[in-house]
Scaffold this active site. Structure first.
Site, PDB file in Angstrom:
ATOM      1  N   SER A 215       0.847  -1.188   0.000  1.00  0.00           N
ATOM      2  CA  SER A 215       0.000   0.000   0.000  1.00  0.00           C
ATOM      3  C   SER A 215       0.886   1.241   0.000  1.00  0.00           C
ATOM      4  O   SER A 215       1.849   1.317   0.774  1.00  0.00           O
ATOM      5  CB  SER A 215      -0.900  -0.005   1.237  1.00  0.00           C
TER       6      SER A 215
ATOM      7  N   HIS B 104      -1.891   7.576  -4.711  1.00  0.00           N
ATOM      8  CA  HIS B 104      -2.177   6.355  -3.952  1.00  0.00           C
ATOM      9  C   HIS B 104      -2.125   5.161  -4.891  1.00  0.00           C
ATOM     10  O   HIS B 104      -2.505   5.252  -6.066  1.00  0.00           O
ATOM     11  CB  HIS B 104      -3.578   6.428  -3.327  1.00  0.00           C
TER      12      HIS B 104
ATOM     13  N   VAL C 196      -1.832  -2.894  -4.182  1.00  0.00           N
ATOM     14  CA  VAL C 196      -2.071  -4.194  -4.817  1.00  0.00           C
ATOM     15  C   VAL C 196      -2.113  -5.222  -3.697  1.00  0.00           C
ATOM     16  O   VAL C 196      -1.344  -5.142  -2.735  1.00  0.00           O
ATOM     17  CB  VAL C 196      -0.989  -4.551  -5.856  1.00  0.00           C
ATOM     18  N   ARG C 197      -3.005  -6.202  -3.815  1.00  0.00           N
ATOM     19  CA  ARG C 197      -3.196  -7.127  -2.704  1.00  0.00           C
ATOM     20  C   ARG C 197      -3.704  -8.477  -3.205  1.00  0.00           C
ATOM     21  O   ARG C 197      -4.305  -8.578  -4.274  1.00  0.00           O
ATOM     22  CB  ARG C 197      -4.173  -6.547  -1.682  1.00  0.00           C
TER      23      ARG C 197
ATOM     24  N   GLY D 141      -6.963  -6.102  13.438  1.00  0.00           N
ATOM     25  CA  GLY D 141      -5.933  -5.880  14.443  1.00  0.00           C
ATOM     26  C   GLY D 141      -4.572  -5.553  13.872  1.00  0.00           C
ATOM     27  O   GLY D 141      -3.546  -5.880  14.459  1.00  0.00           O
ATOM     28  N   GLY D 142      -4.553  -4.888  12.724  1.00  0.00           N
ATOM     29  CA  GLY D 142      -3.285  -4.494  12.118  1.00  0.00           C
ATOM     30  C   GLY D 142      -2.583  -3.403  12.906  1.00  0.00           C
ATOM     31  O   GLY D 142      -3.138  -2.832  13.856  1.00  0.00           O
TER      32      GLY D 142
END
Length: 329
Positions: free
Chosen positions: A108, A122, A125-126, A273-274
């Site tokens: 990110s 911005h 990619v994921r 919970g990152g």
């Protein structure tokens, strides 16, 4: 149209085959983070990324890299993560996960430049795998100019369209419309900027095979790095006034509103919970809000607000702003 030359760049990383497909994707995401940080540092000239490695409570972790006080970039981040875990049932429903167990990896990126002539950018990619075996890719990139330059906005969309067309003829129009809809601030009734492309849940085996989708995602990441570095070089030396800097701070406020109130990536990171500092890396270093202060009629600022609407055909023969500027505040 070729208004900006592509900058000289180091070779783009090619994926290294790993025992599992998800390991290959995760390894490439790390390589891409390294490549993009090197390209941005070389373009900025003086800024250097600082790394903060972290571990996820469910498994895996990430590398958050932030550049501050550069020559061109005031604050920028390039974050990598590769994590496993289990969501709560409530979070899985909100995020439309088919199974609460997940693996996720991605990069990110958000860049906040010093100059109001250099756009905010911005890209992400994921890749996800759910516990039931379903897997998909997502991502996108968009540009948020403080002052919209029609020629540069067209050029930016042309670069993206060329990449999309190499992978599927429907990708650019389909994902451009998705970006127009996604990067929209409903409480302001304006787009975040001039858009780009956005795609989510390109499911392996339904949208295309895993290799084809992975190749498309890699191409999207590369075109971001090359086009944004070109825009940085092209605009950074242009002088600006205190009033133009103040308008930048107002527009940064709109950017923050979107990321905190609407962005799905922010919500996913917080729900799973990152690491909070990494999730909120996208926020600008400074921004402002003023009560009911629309731009002056006929000003450069008013002209920019006229472009902030969905549905503009940036590849068309003619592009014209609306007759009346969008309401400010």
């Amino acid at each position: 149209m070729s208004v900006l030359p592509a900058p000289a760049a180091a070779p783009f990383p090619a994926p290294r085959t790993q025992p599992r497909f998800r390991d290959t994707v995760e390894d490439w995401m790390r390589q891409f983070q390294d490549w993009l940080c090197a390209e941005l540092e070389a373009t900025d000239g003086s800024g250097r990324f600082r790394e903060d490695a972290w571990q996820h409570h469910g498994g895996g972790g990430g590398r958050s890299r932030v550049l501050t006080e550069g020559t061109i970039i005031e604050k920028g981040g390039v974050n990598f993560s590769g994590v496993t875990g289990q969501m709560s049932e409530a979070a899985a429903r909100v995020l439309l996960m088919p199974d609460p167990n997940y693996f996720a990896t991605g990069v990110s990126v958000v860049q906040h430049p010093r100059s109001p002539w250099v756009p905010i950018s911005h890209m992400n990619v994921r890749y996800f795998e759910a516990g039931n075996g379903e897997a998909w890719f997502g991502g996108g990139l968009d540009l948020t100019p403080i002052y919209v330059d029609e020629t540069q906005a067209r050029w930016f969309h042309e670069q993206i369209a060329q990449v999309c067309e190499q992978h599927h003829p429907d990708y650019y129009p389909r994902f451009k419309q998705w970006a127009d809809e996604y990067f929209f601030i409903p409480h302001r009734q304006e787009t975040r900027g001039v858009g780009g492309i956005f795609f989510d849940r390109l499911i392996v085996g339904k949208e295309a095979d895993a290799g084809s989708l992975f190749a498309f995602v890699r191409a999207v990441a590369e075109v971001y790095g090359r086009t944004y570095c070109a825009l940085m070089r092209h605009n950074a030396a242009r002088p600006y006034s205190a009033a133009q800097k103040q308008w930048q701070l107002v527009r940064r406020g709109r950017y923050a509103e979107f990321n905190l109130a609407i962005d799905r990536g922010t919500r996913f990171g917080l729900e799973t919970g990152g690491r909070t500092e990494s999730i909120l890396m996208s926020l600008p270093p400074q921004c402002e809000w003023h009560y009911n202060q629309p731009p002056a009629p006929g000003s450069e600022e008013a002209a920019t607000q006229q472009w902030l609407r969905p549905g503009i055909d940036w590849l068309g023969q003619t592009v014209a702003p609306t007759a009346e500027p969008a309401a400010g505040g």
